[in-house]
Design a protein around this motif. Structure first.
Motif, PDB file in Angstrom:
ATOM      1  N   UNK A  57       0.834  -1.200   0.000  1.00 13.14           N
ATOM      2  CA  UNK A  57       0.000   0.000   0.000  1.00 13.14           C
ATOM      3  C   UNK A  57       0.870   1.251   0.000  1.00 13.14           C
ATOM      4  N   UNK A  58       1.927   1.241   0.791  1.00 11.22           N
ATOM      5  CA  UNK A  58       2.850   2.374   0.842  1.00 11.22           C
ATOM      6  C   UNK A  58       3.525   2.586  -0.511  1.00 11.22           C
ATOM      7  N   UNK A  59       3.983   1.487  -1.096  1.00 15.58           N
ATOM      8  CA  UNK A  59       4.647   1.567  -2.405  1.00 15.58           C
ATOM      9  C   UNK A  59       3.712   2.116  -3.474  1.00 15.58           C
ATOM     10  N   UNK A  60       2.483   1.612  -3.512  1.00 17.19           N
ATOM     11  CA  UNK A  60       1.552   2.044  -4.557  1.00 17.19           C
ATOM     12  C   UNK A  60       1.015   3.455  -4.313  1.00 17.19           C
ATOM     13  N   UNK A  61       0.952   3.886  -3.046  1.00 17.86           N
ATOM     14  CA  UNK A  61       0.573   5.273  -2.761  1.00 17.86           C
ATOM     15  C   UNK A  61       1.639   6.221  -3.318  1.00 17.86           C
ATOM     16  N   UNK A  62       2.919   5.855  -3.104  1.00 15.76           N
ATOM     17  CA  UNK A  62       3.987   6.672  -3.666  1.00 15.76           C
ATOM     18  C   UNK A  62       3.922   6.659  -5.194  1.00 15.76           C
ATOM     19  N   UNK A  63       3.678   5.496  -5.789  1.00 15.72           N
ATOM     20  CA  UNK A  63       3.572   5.424  -7.248  1.00 15.72           C
ATOM     21  C   UNK A  63       2.437   6.291  -7.774  1.00 15.72           C
ATOM     22  N   UNK A 100       1.033  19.989  -2.805  1.00 10.58           N
ATOM     23  CA  UNK A 100       1.245  20.309  -1.398  1.00 10.58           C
ATOM     24  C   UNK A 100       2.485  19.655  -0.820  1.00 10.58           C
ATOM     25  N   UNK A 101       3.055  20.295   0.195  1.00 12.51           N
ATOM     26  CA  UNK A 101       4.265  19.783   0.831  1.00 12.51           C
ATOM     27  C   UNK A 101       4.050  18.405   1.440  1.00 12.51           C
ATOM     28  N   UNK A 102       2.794  18.070   1.757  1.00 11.33           N
ATOM     29  CA  UNK A 102       2.482  16.764   2.336  1.00 11.33           C
ATOM     30  C   UNK A 102       2.885  15.606   1.431  1.00 11.33           C
ATOM     31  N   UNK A 103       3.005  15.869   0.131  1.00 10.14           N
ATOM     32  CA  UNK A 103       3.400  14.794  -0.788  1.00 10.14           C
ATOM     33  C   UNK A 103       4.742  14.200  -0.390  1.00 10.14           C
ATOM     34  N   UNK A 104       5.635  15.046   0.126  1.00 11.63           N
ATOM     35  CA  UNK A 104       6.963  14.568   0.511  1.00 11.63           C
ATOM     36  C   UNK A 104       6.881  13.554   1.640  1.00 11.63           C
ATOM     37  N   UNK A 105       5.853  13.657   2.498  1.00  6.46           N
ATOM     38  CA  UNK A 105       5.715  12.724   3.612  1.00  6.46           C
ATOM     39  C   UNK A 105       5.557  11.297   3.108  1.00  6.46           C
ATOM     40  N   UNK A 106       4.771  11.134   2.044  1.00  5.92           N
ATOM     41  CA  UNK A 106       4.550   9.792   1.493  1.00  5.92           C
ATOM     42  C   UNK A 106       5.818   9.283   0.837  1.00  5.92           C
ATOM     43  N   UNK A 107       6.495  10.147   0.089  1.00  6.13           N
ATOM     44  CA  UNK A 107       7.729   9.754  -0.591  1.00  6.13           C
ATOM     45  C   UNK A 107       8.798   9.390   0.438  1.00  6.13           C
ATOM     46  N   UNK A 129      -2.377   7.186   2.148  1.00 11.97           N
ATOM     47  CA  UNK A 129      -3.453   6.942   1.186  1.00 11.97           C
ATOM     48  C   UNK A 129      -4.346   8.170   1.036  1.00 11.97           C
ATOM     49  N   UNK A 130      -4.647   8.831   2.159  1.00 13.50           N
ATOM     50  CA  UNK A 130      -5.478  10.036   2.102  1.00 13.50           C
ATOM     51  C   UNK A 130      -4.796  11.134   1.293  1.00 13.50           C
ATOM     52  N   UNK A 131      -3.499  11.317   1.524  1.00 10.18           N
ATOM     53  CA  UNK A 131      -2.743  12.349   0.794  1.00 10.18           C
ATOM     54  C   UNK A 131      -2.715  12.024  -0.700  1.00 10.18           C
ATOM     55  N   UNK A 132      -2.411  10.762  -1.026  1.00  8.86           N
ATOM     56  CA  UNK A 132      -2.356  10.356  -2.427  1.00  8.86           C
ATOM     57  C   UNK A 132      -3.717  10.534  -3.097  1.00  8.86           C
ATOM     58  N   UNK A 133      -4.772  10.147  -2.406  1.00  8.55           N
ATOM     59  CA  UNK A 133      -6.121  10.257  -2.961  1.00  8.55           C
ATOM     60  C   UNK A 133      -6.495  11.711  -3.232  1.00  8.55           C
ATOM     61  N   UNK A 134      -6.242  12.590  -2.265  1.00  7.75           N
ATOM     62  CA  UNK A 134      -6.581  14.007  -2.437  1.00  7.75           C
ATOM     63  C   UNK A 134      -5.813  14.621  -3.602  1.00  7.75           C
ATOM     64  N   UNK A 135      -4.529  14.264  -3.721  1.00  2.90           N
ATOM     65  CA  UNK A 135      -3.711  14.827  -4.791  1.00  2.90           C
ATOM     66  C   UNK A 135      -4.172  14.335  -6.162  1.00  2.90           C
ATOM     67  N   UNK A 136      -4.365  13.038  -6.295  1.00  2.94           N
ATOM     68  CA  UNK A 136      -4.773  12.470  -7.586  1.00  2.94           C
ATOM     69  C   UNK A 136      -6.147  12.992  -8.006  1.00  2.94           C
ATOM     70  N   UNK A 137      -7.093  13.018  -7.076  1.00  2.77           N
ATOM     71  CA  UNK A 137      -8.445  13.454  -7.411  1.00  2.77           C
ATOM     72  C   UNK A 137      -8.493  14.946  -7.741  1.00  2.77           C
ATOM     73  N   UNK A 138      -7.748  15.774  -6.989  1.00  2.00           N
ATOM     74  CA  UNK A 138      -7.766  17.216  -7.262  1.00  2.00           C
ATOM     75  C   UNK A 138      -7.091  17.533  -8.591  1.00  2.00           C
ATOM     76  N   UNK A 139      -5.998  16.819  -8.906  1.00  2.00           N
ATOM     77  CA  UNK A 139      -5.321  17.035 -10.182  1.00  2.00           C
ATOM     78  C   UNK A 139      -6.225  16.650 -11.345  1.00  2.00           C
ATOM     79  N   UNK A 140      -6.925  15.532 -11.212  1.00  2.00           N
ATOM     80  CA  UNK A 140      -7.831  15.086 -12.271  1.00  2.00           C
ATOM     81  C   UNK A 140      -8.968  16.072 -12.464  1.00  2.00           C
ATOM     82  N   UNK A 141      -9.486  16.610 -11.355  1.00  2.00           N
ATOM     83  CA  UNK A 141     -10.628  17.524 -11.436  1.00  2.00           C
ATOM     84  C   UNK A 141     -10.284  18.796 -12.198  1.00  2.00           C
ATOM     85  N   UNK A 142      -9.021  19.229 -12.123  1.00  2.00           N
ATOM     86  CA  UNK A 142      -8.623  20.450 -12.833  1.00  2.00           C
ATOM     87  C   UNK A 142      -8.711  20.288 -14.345  1.00  2.00           C
ATOM     88  N   UNK A 143      -8.681  19.054 -14.809  1.00  2.00           N
ATOM     89  CA  UNK A 143      -8.637  18.812 -16.250  1.00  2.00           C
ATOM     90  C   UNK A 143      -9.967  18.279 -16.786  1.00  2.00           C
TER      91      UNK A 143
END
Length: 237
Positions: A57-63, A100-107, A129-143
């Motif tokens: 889960x950690x690996x795929x969240x980073x991916x 967001x800077x929080x992305x670095x926490x997962x990496x 997982x929450x950080x990854x989900x928020x980032x992926x969903x917000x990026x997709x929504x912009x497009x």
């Protein structure tokens, strides 16, 4: 002809313009495995439970996060696959997109797991997982979609020094290139008569400032800062 020469040739002062979004339908480039697919794998891993599942889960969240960074950068004409994560985030921020800077926490969490063999904590994996989900969903929504056209106009005729009343800049993706095509218009039927065009390539300081301006206008977030950054980029020698 670059954009400054273009504006000088048409006697158009971009520093005295009103700027608005003109719509568009610029979408993200496709990846073989999408960020959302990595995110789904991470969520499935987490649901299974157990040490192996938490590691996966950690690996795929980073991916999910890194592939989302890559997808955004590739969409705007960059080649980021060999870049480290800080450089990817730096360029995303230069484009005015969310990173967001929080992305670095997962990496960092994944790096500790990989290099120090630390056991991932359940709470931290859930947070990743929450950080990854928020980032992926917000990026997709912009497009859906991304407004890829900017309109620069002189509504007040007293600031005009030439016959061009407005300029439009639209994003294009063609044959592996991403660029703005800029058109100058004089008064005429409908939207006016096009009297010239030029291009601004991906990676140009003004290209990044214009993407940032579009994103800020779409989100209505830090618009004044984006306008200031655009003016600085245009004044850049």
């Amino acid at each position: 002809m670059d954009i400054k020469e273009f504006c000088i040739a048409h006697k158009f002062d971009m520093s005295k313009c009103e700027i608005a979004l003109g719509g568009g339908s610029f979408g993200m480039a496709d990846l073989k495995t999408s960020p959302a697919e990595f995110l789904s794998l991470a969520e499935d891993d987490f649901e299974r439970g157990g040490l192996a599942a938490l590691v996966n889960a950690t690996t795929n969240a980073k991916r999910a996060i890194v592939s989302q960074l890559d997808q955004l950068l590739i969409s705007f004409g960059y080649q980021p696959l060999r870049w480290n994560v800080p450089k990817k985030i730096e360029r995303i921020r230069a484009l005015g997109l969310m990173a967001p800077s929080l992305l670095r926490k997962v990496v960092d969490m994944r790096n500790i797991l990989e290099h120090e063999y630390a056991t991932p904590e359940l709470g931290k994996v859930e947070e990743a997982l929450d950080i990854a989900s928020l980032f992926v969903m917000s990026a997709s929504a912009m497009f859906i979609p991304f407004d890829d056209v900017l309109e620069f106009s002189h509504p007040d005729s007293t600031v005009m020094t030439g016959t061009v009343t407005h300029i439009t800049a639209g994003l294009n993706r063609k044959s592996g290139r991403v660029f703005y095509t800029v058109y100058a218009y004089e008064p005429g039927e409908y939207a006016g008569r096009c009297v010239g065009q030029c291009e601004i390539e991906s990676g140009h300081v003004l290209f990044e400032a214009m993407v940032k301006l579009s994103a800020s206008l779409m989100l209505r977030y830090k618009v004044n800062q984006a306008l200031s950054d655009f003016e600085s980029a245009f004044a850049y020698p």
